[in-house]
Design a protein around this motif. Structure first.
Motif, mmCIF file in Angstrom:
data_model
loop_
_atom_site.group_PDB
_atom_site.id
_atom_site.type_symbol
_atom_site.label_atom_id
_atom_site.label_comp_id
_atom_site.label_asym_id
_atom_site.label_seq_id
_atom_site.Cartn_x
_atom_site.Cartn_y
_atom_site.Cartn_z
ATOM 1 N N ALA A 240 4.431 -9.287 -6.114
ATOM 2 C CA ALA A 240 3.362 -9.795 -5.233
ATOM 3 C C ALA A 240 2.111 -10.082 -6.057
ATOM 4 N N GLU A 241 1.818 -9.178 -6.977
ATOM 5 C CA GLU A 241 0.624 -9.369 -7.823
ATOM 6 C C GLU A 241 0.779 -10.644 -8.655
ATOM 7 N N ALA A 242 1.971 -10.817 -9.251
ATOM 8 C CA ALA A 242 2.204 -12.002 -10.086
ATOM 9 C C ALA A 242 2.127 -13.275 -9.251
ATOM 10 N N LEU A 243 2.557 -13.192 -7.994
ATOM 11 C CA LEU A 243 2.557 -14.372 -7.118
ATOM 12 C C LEU A 243 1.197 -14.571 -6.427
ATOM 13 N N GLU A 244 0.273 -13.694 -6.745
ATOM 14 C CA GLU A 244 -1.080 -13.743 -6.173
ATOM 15 C C GLU A 244 -1.027 -13.761 -4.650
ATOM 16 N N MET A 245 -0.218 -12.868 -4.106
ATOM 17 C CA MET A 245 -0.205 -12.731 -2.646
ATOM 18 C C MET A 245 -0.154 -11.250 -2.302
ATOM 19 N N ASN A 246 -0.545 -10.921 -1.070
ATOM 20 C CA ASN A 246 -0.511 -9.503 -0.763
ATOM 21 C C ASN A 246 0.919 -9.073 -0.414
ATOM 22 N N ALA A 247 1.114 -7.747 -0.395
ATOM 23 C CA ALA A 247 2.472 -7.214 -0.261
ATOM 24 C C ALA A 247 3.104 -7.663 1.054
ATOM 25 N N ASN B 16 2.544 -10.402 2.788
ATOM 26 C CA ASN B 16 2.939 -11.812 2.769
ATOM 27 C C ASN B 16 4.223 -12.026 1.978
ATOM 28 N N LEU B 17 4.386 -11.234 0.893
ATOM 29 C CA LEU B 17 5.620 -11.376 0.111
ATOM 30 C C LEU B 17 6.815 -10.921 0.950
ATOM 31 N N THR B 18 6.655 -9.809 1.660
ATOM 32 C CA THR B 18 7.741 -9.317 2.517
ATOM 33 C C THR B 18 8.086 -10.396 3.550
ATOM 34 N N LYS B 19 7.040 -11.016 4.119
ATOM 35 C CA LYS B 19 7.259 -12.069 5.128
ATOM 36 C C LYS B 19 7.996 -13.259 4.491
ATOM 37 N N LEU B 20 7.589 -13.563 3.244
ATOM 38 C CA LEU B 20 8.221 -14.697 2.536
ATOM 39 C C LEU B 20 9.712 -14.428 2.324
ATOM 40 N N ILE B 21 10.033 -13.184 1.906
ATOM 41 C CA ILE B 21 11.441 -12.825 1.664
ATOM 42 C C ILE B 21 12.237 -12.933 2.963
ATOM 43 N N LYS B 22 11.587 -12.589 4.074
ATOM 44 C CA LYS B 22 12.292 -12.601 5.367
ATOM 45 C C LYS B 22 12.336 -13.991 6.004
ATOM 46 N N SER B 23 11.845 -15.009 5.279
ATOM 47 C CA SER B 23 11.831 -16.370 5.841
ATOM 48 C C SER B 23 13.228 -16.812 6.262
ATOM 49 N N PHE C 80 -4.408 -6.512 -5.836
ATOM 50 C CA PHE C 80 -4.002 -5.226 -6.406
ATOM 51 C C PHE C 80 -4.877 -4.856 -7.597
ATOM 52 N N GLU C 81 -5.031 -3.533 -7.783
ATOM 53 C CA GLU C 81 -5.734 -3.049 -8.968
ATOM 54 C C GLU C 81 -4.730 -2.218 -9.779
ATOM 55 N N ASN C 82 -4.684 -2.475 -11.084
ATOM 56 C CA ASN C 82 -3.786 -1.698 -11.938
ATOM 57 C C ASN C 82 -4.419 -0.334 -12.202
ATOM 58 N N VAL C 83 -3.799 0.723 -11.682
ATOM 59 C CA VAL C 83 -4.386 2.059 -11.830
ATOM 60 C C VAL C 83 -3.502 2.959 -12.694
ATOM 61 N N LYS C 84 -2.626 2.349 -13.462
ATOM 62 C CA LYS C 84 -1.691 3.124 -14.295
ATOM 63 C C LYS C 84 -2.423 4.173 -15.152
ATOM 64 N N ASP C 85 -3.532 3.743 -15.762
ATOM 65 C CA ASP C 85 -4.232 4.665 -16.662
ATOM 66 C C ASP C 85 -5.245 5.545 -15.940
ATOM 67 N N ALA D 72 1.532 1.396 -11.821
ATOM 68 C CA ALA D 72 0.873 1.925 -10.622
ATOM 69 C C ALA D 72 -0.117 0.883 -10.142
ATOM 70 N N LEU D 73 0.025 0.490 -8.898
ATOM 71 C CA LEU D 73 -0.857 -0.536 -8.335
ATOM 72 C C LEU D 73 -1.523 -0.002 -7.080
ATOM 73 N N LYS D 74 -2.810 -0.268 -6.990
ATOM 74 C CA LYS D 74 -3.529 0.092 -5.766
ATOM 75 C C LYS D 74 -3.712 -1.191 -4.965
ATOM 76 N N ASP D 75 -3.303 -1.143 -3.704
ATOM 77 C CA ASP D 75 -3.469 -2.290 -2.817
ATOM 78 C C ASP D 75 -4.929 -2.312 -2.374
ATOM 79 N N THR D 76 -5.652 -3.329 -2.761
ATOM 80 C CA THR D 76 -7.107 -3.327 -2.489
ATOM 81 C C THR D 76 -7.404 -3.568 -1.005
ATOM 82 N N GLU D 77 -6.412 -4.046 -0.264
ATOM 83 C CA GLU D 77 -6.640 -4.251 1.180
ATOM 84 C C GLU D 77 -6.409 -2.971 1.966
#
Lengths: 282, 131
Positions: free
Chosen positions: A20-27, A29-36, B5-10, B59-64
């Protein structure tokens, strides 16, 4: 559901959120995309498709969207290229003698009447496509054949059934070449020299009588080792103890807990390929 | 646009927490030939064999939502694959669904590697989330 997208995420990322991070979308939205559904996938925004193409650059986007059986982009391109060759072959020759077999756009495809060359042992095929530019046809060792690789390797019929990779080279290469597909992320690092899952690498076999000489560790430090018991290894060679036949191998991935350096005894090795080329997509 | 997301591994100390959690078990208190070298991945390795190391892979923190999720590696290295299997099974039993401090761990998968002649390495992966 986009099952292939789910598979690609599982193969490439240790957790879905990293995808999700690499695709610049929130978690979510990615789940929704997979369930398309297939209908929803058909209406997918171009921006989303571009992101998928960028992040999963080694995969065929049509496969990810569930519209093709061809998983990897390179295979899809080869398949398209072959299809293109067929269509050109049916084009009437304006000069009136039969059919045109190639044209400028068809360089990726190799026509049957192009000049073909073999090395001294009849191994690797070359096709001259313009002066000093050759297409080299290299057998691809398929993932599924890895377990049985050693028994099937010397079998000519088996090789005939193999997939091939075609690559452009600028000089005549002697020797036996094989192509391999990179599996996993042990050689994936955020540097220019990186090998990501799905990349195709081409290696030249080092004959056993040469194993008593020091292997290259500078210009071409990457090797594929076909081991007698542990399958196929693709690593960077950092040192070679010629006297005792001990190789020290290194994974580019910086997670040294998951991928520590290790030693390999040449006695456990059946074949060695020095990697000379990587075919990868940007 | 703020990143999702924020990388919080460290920034998290889960590897140390898990190391302490395991250290309390009898098996990790043995001495002499039976000693198990248990370290967090941030420390140097004290031994090539009977080694168990713990490190946070991601480790990723969801910022939302503010939630944190990640993957933890527990690696076991020895020349004896039977011992590796035994200790791996034990760690999986006690760490799967375990709550360590304010993290919940869930076993994901494992792979065994040959790292040198007579030396083997098992990687156990656990997903974790902050409660």
């Amino acid at each position: 559901m986009l099952q292939n997208l789910k598979t690609a995420i599982r193969e490439k990322f240790v957790m879905q959120k990293l995808a999700a991070e690499a695709l610049e979308m929130n978690a979510g939205n990615l789940t929704k995309l997979i369930k398309s559904t297939p209908e929803e996938a058909g209406r997918m925004r171009n921006e989303t498709i571009s992101k998928l193409e960028r992040v999963f650059s080694e995969y065929n986007i049509e496969w990810i969207l569930g519209r093709s059986e061809i998983k990897y982009k390179e295979d899809a391109e080869l398949s398209q290229s072959a299809a293109g060759q067929n269509s050109y072959s049916k084009m009437p020759n304006p000069q009136g003698s039969g059919f045109l077999l190639t044209n400028g756009k068809g360089l990726g495809a190799i026509a049957d009447d192009e000049m073909a060359m073999f090395d001294d042992e009849g191994n690797t095929k070359f096709y001259e496509i313009s002066p000093g530019v050759y297409r080299m046809k290299v057998p691809l060792v398929p993932e599924t054949a890895k377990a049985g690789y050693l028994t099937g390797f010397a079998d000519a019929e088996y090789l005939e059934d193999q997939e091939y990779i075609v690559t452009t080279v600028y000089k005549y290469h002697k020797g036996k070449y094989r192509a391999f597909r990179v599996i996993g992320d042990s050689m994936d690092v955020d540097r220019r020299t990186t090998f990501v899952h799905g990349d195709v690498i081409i290696g030249r076999e080092l004959k056993k009588e040469l194993w008593n000489s020091r292997f290259h560790t500078h210009k071409y430090p990457f090797y594929v080792f076909v081991t007698k018991n542990d399958g196929i290894l693709f690593k960077e060679l950092t040192s070679h103890d010629v006297e005792n036949g001990i190789l020290t191998l290194h994974s580019l991935n910086e997670d040294k807990d998951a991928f520590p350096d290790f030693e390999l005894n040449l006695e456990d090795v059946a074949l060695v390929f020095n990697i000379v080329k990587r075919e990868s997509e940007i | 646009m703020a990143p999702y997301f924020e990388n919080v591994k460290d920034k998290i100390d889960l590897s140390e927490l898990v190391e302490k959690h395991l250290q309390e078990r009898e098996i990790f208190k043995s001495t002499g030939d039976e000693k198990v070298f248990l370290v967090s991945g941030k420390q140097p390795r004290p031994s090539r064999t009977r080694l168990v190391s713990v490190n946070v892979l991601a480790a990723l923190k969801d910022t939302e939502t503010g939630s944190t999720e990640g993957v933890l590696n527990i690696n076991i290295q020895d020349h004896d694959t039977l011992w590796i299997e035994y200790i791996g099974e034990y760690i999986q039993l006690i760490m799967d669904e375990a709550i360590v401090s304010n993290y919940r761990l869930t076993y994901n998968n494992e792979h065994l590697f040959k790292v040198a002649d007579g030396l083997f390495f098992k990687n156990l992966k656990f997903n974790f989330s902050k409660i």
